[in-house]
Design an enzyme around this catalytic site. Structure first.
Site, PDB file in Angstrom:
ATOM      1  N   SER A 193       0.911  -1.178   0.005  1.00 13.91           N
ATOM      2  CA  SER A 193       0.047   0.018   0.059  1.00 13.91           C
ATOM      3  C   SER A 193       0.931   1.262   0.074  1.00 13.91           C
ATOM      4  CB  SER A 193      -0.870   0.098   1.348  1.00 13.91           C
ATOM      5  OG  SER A 193      -1.644   0.992   1.437  1.00 13.91           O
TER       6      SER A 193
ATOM      7  N   LYS B  53      -0.959  -0.643  -4.346  1.00  7.97           N
ATOM      8  CA  LYS B  53      -2.361   0.040  -4.025  1.00  7.97           C
ATOM      9  C   LYS B  53      -1.834   1.432  -3.768  1.00  7.97           C
ATOM     10  CE  LYS B  53      -4.908  -0.152   0.389  1.00  7.97           C
ATOM     11  NZ  LYS B  53      -5.587  -0.722   1.258  1.00  7.97           N
TER      12      LYS B  53
ATOM     13  N   LYS C  92      -2.930   4.974  -2.344  1.00  9.14           N
ATOM     14  CA  LYS C  92      -4.057   5.815  -1.572  1.00  9.14           C
ATOM     15  C   LYS C  92      -4.485   7.073  -2.406  1.00  9.14           C
ATOM     16  CE  LYS C  92      -4.136   3.674   2.178  1.00  9.14           C
ATOM     17  NZ  LYS C  92      -5.360   2.932   2.714  1.00  9.14           N
TER      18      LYS C  92
ATOM     19  N   ASP D 194      -7.140   2.835  -3.297  1.00 13.30           N
ATOM     20  CA  ASP D 194      -7.894   3.194  -1.897  1.00 13.30           C
ATOM     21  C   ASP D 194      -8.373   4.528  -1.411  1.00 13.30           C
ATOM     22  OD1 ASP D 194      -8.981   2.774   0.672  1.00 13.30           O
ATOM     23  OD2 ASP D 194      -7.128   1.850   1.356  1.00 13.30           O
TER      24      ASP D 194
ATOM     25  N   GLU E 127     -11.246   0.786  -3.807  1.00 17.82           N
ATOM     26  CA  GLU E 127     -11.443   0.488  -2.378  1.00 17.82           C
ATOM     27  C   GLU E 127     -12.224   1.456  -1.617  1.00 17.82           C
ATOM     28  OE1 GLU E 127      -8.085  -0.974  -0.161  1.00 17.82           O
ATOM     29  OE2 GLU E 127      -9.299  -1.407   1.400  1.00 17.82           O
TER      30      GLU E 127
ATOM     31  N   ASP F  34     -14.096  -1.801   2.341  1.00 15.58           N
ATOM     32  CA  ASP F  34     -13.224  -2.119   3.634  1.00 15.58           C
ATOM     33  C   ASP F  34     -14.001  -1.560   4.727  1.00 15.58           C
ATOM     34  OD1 ASP F  34     -11.426  -1.803   5.620  1.00 15.58           O
ATOM     35  OD2 ASP F  34      -9.943  -0.628   4.717  1.00 15.58           O
TER      36      ASP F  34
ATOM     37  N   LYS G  80     -10.470  -7.250   7.025  1.00 14.58           N
ATOM     38  CA  LYS G  80      -9.469  -6.842   8.176  1.00 14.58           C
ATOM     39  C   LYS G  80     -10.038  -7.609   9.261  1.00 14.58           C
ATOM     40  CE  LYS G  80      -7.765  -2.662   6.407  1.00 14.58           C
ATOM     41  NZ  LYS G  80      -7.936  -1.189   6.454  1.00 14.58           N
TER      42      LYS G  80
ATOM     43  N   GLY H  43      -4.604  -4.606   5.693  1.00 15.28           N
ATOM     44  CA  GLY H  43      -3.624  -4.505   6.864  1.00 15.28           C
ATOM     45  C   GLY H  43      -3.695  -3.369   7.622  1.00 15.28           C
TER      46      GLY H  43
HETATM   47  O1  NPG Z   1      -0.006  -2.772   4.680  1.00 15.69           O
HETATM   48  O2  NPG Z   1      -0.458  -2.721   6.673  1.00 15.69           O
HETATM   49  C1  NPG Z   1      -0.508  -2.309   5.604  1.00 15.69           C
HETATM   50  C2  NPG Z   1      -1.289  -1.295   5.439  1.00 15.69           C
HETATM   51  C3  NPG Z   1      -2.259  -1.231   4.522  1.00 15.69           C
HETATM   52  O3  NPG Z   1      -3.033   0.839   3.573  1.00 15.69           O
HETATM   53  C4  NPG Z   1      -3.016   0.018   4.318  1.00 15.69           C
HETATM   54  N1  NPG Z   1      -3.938   0.284   5.439  1.00 15.69           N
HETATM   55  O4  NPG Z   1      -7.008   1.680   5.123  1.00 15.69           O
HETATM   56  O5  NPG Z   1      -6.432  -0.223   4.443  1.00 15.69           O
HETATM   57  C5  NPG Z   1      -6.139   0.985   5.020  1.00 15.69           C
HETATM   58  C6  NPG Z   1      -4.622   1.422   5.500  1.00 15.69           C
HETATM   59  C7  NPG Z   1      -4.613   2.123   6.556  1.00 15.69           C
HETATM   60  C8  NPG Z   1      -4.977   1.626   7.782  1.00 15.69           C
HETATM   61  C9  NPG Z   1      -3.965   3.226   6.653  1.00 15.69           C
HETATM   62  C10 NPG Z   1      -4.720   2.185   9.125  1.00 15.69           C
HETATM   63  C11 NPG Z   1      -3.440   4.177   7.833  1.00 15.69           C
HETATM   64  C12 NPG Z   1      -4.004   3.321   8.906  1.00 15.69           C
END
Ligand code: NPG
Length: 376
Positions: A143, A169, A171, A196, A221, A246, A270, A298
């Site tokens: 990501s 991926k 953002k 995403d 996403e 998500d 998740k 993640g």
């Molecule tokens: O690889 O663990 C990973 C991160 C993947 O982009 C990721 N997580 O919304 O999916 C999401 C995002 C995210 C989660 C971003 C928590 C920031 C905090």
């Protein structure tokens, strides 16, 4: 299993680089580890869980201090009380015992995960075996956060592709969407690519979001808000890019609704967001029964959460690469033996339970707070 005590261990880990999404910039991660010590047939067993709540309630309503307080004041005392009343504690019973507490899925998930780990370690069984994983390694996606410039983004993506990540991926957010996606497509060609938005758009943005259809993305996403199931279904009819949810999918029931309403062609699972690995498995099963692909998301997990996610992603319905990257994507030093990229894959641990545990000296170094609750 008879639980003796539960430790709540807060650790602080700096990120190797800031990670910016549509909702925040993270520069460090403060995961809350749950360590359960229990007796199974008179033999001591230890299990680890990881709570994925962020410091602040910006991804969902849960946040670190709230999750710790919830575990300390409600979830663990309720589990102890059930045990004192005669319940033999198993992971399968945790959700039932905690059913009167509304929400707080990330906190519940961490406790259930720790109980599951203790139980599987005692039985000499791996998470992968428990889930019915059919592979011993999973393809690794990465990501990529929002960058200050397209040039910086292209450098970052190029670096990840060189390391062997098999899916990128990006953002996105309003003002950082069409152009960065176009730039990555132009520079890197036909790579597996998805975006995403973390709920940053509204249905009024449909004309803009439709422009993403030109880039042959694997999926988009969570473009809209968590509660916008109907709007996601409507947006899905306006775009050719497959709709993936998500934040909206907080339970197996919500997953079933989203599928039935045409709001989700693909689901990011998740375990923390849905209340635990058992619910995550149910979502996998519902999606598979409906021909809906799933992949494992993640939350910048340490090796503890990463191990469980890799095992979950070994189930047959996980047909798209997950956000299960190598430890060094986020951390210079993980608290477990690091997960490494091997030919674009992450190996699923094979040992009992999670198959990994915190390295005591590393854990001691990064621990910022500990509290222990003992069963009476
Ligand atoms: O690889 O663990 C990973 C991160 C993947 O982009 C990721 N997580 O919304 O999916 C999401 C995002 C995210 C989660 C971003 C928590 C920031 C905090």
């Amino acid at each position: 299993m008879h639980i003796l005590d539960v430790e709540l261990i807060t650790v602080r880990l700096p990120l190797v680089s800031p990670f910016t999404t549509s909702f925040s910039t993270q520069t460090e991660r403060t995961p809350l580890l749950v360590k359960v010590t229990a007796l199974e047939d008179g033999v001591r067993t230890v299990g680890w869980g990881e709570c994925v709540a962020l410091n602040d309630p910006v991804y969902s309503e849960e946040y670190l201090d709230g999750a710790r307080s919830m575990l300390e004041s409600y979830l663990i005392p309720i589990l102890f009380a059930a045990q004192a009343a005669g319940t033999d504690i198993t992971a399968e019973r945790v959700g039932h015992v905690l059913r009167h507490i509304v929400g707080h899925r990330m906190a519940k998930s961490a406790l259930e995960m720790a109980v599951l780990d203790a139980q599987l370690r005692a039985a000499g069984r791996s998470f992968a075996d428990f889930f019915g994983a059919t592979v011993d390694r999973v393809p690794s996606g990465v990501s990529v956060g929002i960058h200050e410039s397209t040039a910086q983004l292209l450098d970052a993506v190029g670096g990840y592709l060189e390391q062997g990540y098999v899916r990128i991926k990006l953002k996105i957010k309003p003002g950082w969407d069409i152009e960065p996606v176009r730039a990555v497509r132009e520079r890197f060609g036909d790579i597996p690519l998805q975006v995403d938005a973390n709920a940053a758009y509204t249905l009024l943005d449909a004309p803009l979001l439709r422009r993403l259809d030109a880039f042959d993305l694997l999926l988009i996403e969570q473009p809209l808000a968590e509660d916008d199931l109907r709007q996601h279904a409507q947006l899905a009819t306006l775009m050719t890019t497959p709709m993936c949810l998500d934040e909206s999918i907080v339970s197996a029931a919500r997953a079933a609704d989203a599928i039935a309403w045409g709001a989700a062609a693909i689901i990011n699972i998740k375990p923390g967001r849905v209340g635990g690995y058992l619910e995550a498995k149910r979502i996998h099963d519902i999606a598979s029964a409906n021909g809906v692909a799933v992949w494992c998301g993640g939350m910048l997990e340490t090796g503890i959460g990463r191990a469980a996610n890799a095992a979950l992603a070994g189930m047959p319905g996980f047909t798209l690469p997950g956000d299960i990257s190598a430890s060094d994507r986020f951390y210079r030093e993980d608290i477990t033996a690091p997960f490494v990229l091997d030919g674009g894959d992450i190996a699923i641990p094979t040992g009992p339970g999670l198959g990994v545990e915190p390295i005591p000296e590393v854990l001691a170094d990064v621990t910022v707070h500990t509290v222990t609750l003992r069963a009476s």
